[in-house]
Design an enzyme around this catalytic site. Structure first.
Site, PDB file in Angstrom:
ATOM      1  N   CYS A  84       0.939  -1.269  -0.110  1.00  0.00           N
ATOM      2  CA  CYS A  84      -0.002   0.169   0.188  1.00  0.00           C
ATOM      3  C   CYS A  84       0.968   1.274   0.006  1.00  0.00           C
ATOM      4  O   CYS A  84       1.581   1.389   1.038  1.00  0.00           O
ATOM      5  CB  CYS A  84      -0.881   0.028   1.288  1.00  0.00           C
ATOM      6  SG  CYS A  84      -1.877   1.463   1.325  1.00  0.00           S
ATOM      7  N   GLU A 104      -2.871   0.701  -6.918  1.00  0.00           N
ATOM      8  CA  GLU A 104      -1.941   0.141  -7.403  1.00  0.00           C
ATOM      9  C   GLU A 104      -1.778   0.205  -8.942  1.00  0.00           C
ATOM     10  O   GLU A 104      -2.813   0.190  -9.721  1.00  0.00           O
ATOM     11  CB  GLU A 104      -2.320  -1.442  -7.103  1.00  0.00           C
ATOM     12  CG  GLU A 104      -0.887  -2.443  -6.923  1.00  0.00           C
ATOM     13  CD  GLU A 104      -0.055  -1.670  -5.710  1.00  0.00           C
ATOM     14  OE1 GLU A 104       0.908  -1.081  -6.407  1.00  0.00           O
ATOM     15  OE2 GLU A 104      -0.234  -1.756  -4.720  1.00  0.00           O
TER      16      GLU A 104
END
Length: 271
Positions: A2, A114
């Site tokens: 993350c 992402e």
């Protein structure tokens, strides 16, 4: 992993979702659609109030800096590196094990970003024709639109170069716990793109479902063996993912337009 996420919910909304008992209006943060490491973020934690006679833990919404600095660190430089902690080793790593034992938090998000290298770009990279492949960002979020409650840790660090009364003498920092990405199909997947989270990235933030919130935040639970059961991945099939603009790749860009779903990957980034 993350490394970037979105957090647009207002403090008053988070207070209702997480049954917050205490939060300070002056600590309220504006919606942030491009949260990057070292930024200040909202976290939920259970902790006795400072200088209170009642020792019971109180659920609070606090403003912390993303990037954990261990209490024993000589400098705060580690904050840039310690934005994520691996669920598989968090109980034993010196930088995280004390926090894992008694300083756990929830980091609320809308979802996380992402980046995926498109197939055509990967082929060029393999052939050595391009050194910096263009990557397509995806936004990953709960399929039902609920809050993405990321499991986190927090820690206190004392800057010994400053006097006690200095407002920056104490740092309170946090880290997101990550786990292996799901290999099961997404609840909603893009037609022309990845169909599992593992196809996007091998890691993902550990999402806590509401039935785990109280146990995760409870500072009375300190046994590592007991706590490790809370690190199990959530049930599969709760997530969706969709492509978003490459504007999100620049942290200076920040606005709701970053969450706009594209019809497909941008040109040159085809999956």
């Amino acid at each position: 992993m993350c490394g970037r996420y979105a957090a647009s919910r207002r403090p008053e909304d988070l207070a209702g979702i997480f049954e917050i008992e205490k939060w300070e209006p002056e600590e309220a943060l504006e919606p942030d659609y491009n949260v990057a490491p070292t930024k200040e973020v909202h976290v939920v934690l259970d902790r006795p109030l400072k200088d209170a006679e009642d020792p019971r833990p109180v659920r609070q919404l606090r403003k912390l800096k993303w990037g954990l600095v261990p209490s024993w660190s000589k400098t705060p430089e580690s904050a840039f590196k310690m934005i994520n902690a691996r669920a598989e080793t968090v109980h034993e790593k010196p930088s995280y094990r004390r926090s894992f034992s008694s300083r756990r938090c929830i980091i609320p998000a809308d979802g996380y970003y992402e980046w995926v290298t498109g197939k055509q770009e990967r082929d060029l990279e393999v052939e050595g024709k391009r050194k910096r492949p263009r990557k397509q960002p995806y936004f990953v979020l709960p399929a039902d639109g609920s809050v993405f409650a990321m499991a986190g840790l927090y820690e206190f660090w004392r800057d010994k170069t400053l006097p006690d009364e200095h407002p920056q003498a104490w740092w309170v920092t946090c880290s997101v716990i990550t786990t292996e990405a799901e290999t099961t199909p997404l609840a909603v997947a893009p037609e022309d793109g990845p169909h599992t989270l593992a196809e996007i990235h091998p890691r993902m933030p550990l999402m806590l479902t509401p039935d785990r919130w109280d146990d995760w935040l409870d500072p009375a639970r300190t046994d590592p063996g007991d706590l490790r059961t809370l690190l199990d991945p959530p049930p599969p099939g709760l997530m969706r993912a969709y492509p978003v603009s490459t504007l999100v790749s620049n942290v200076r860009n920040n606005g709701p337009e970053l969450l706009k779903e594209l019809d497909g990957p941008e040109e040159g980034t085809l999956f």
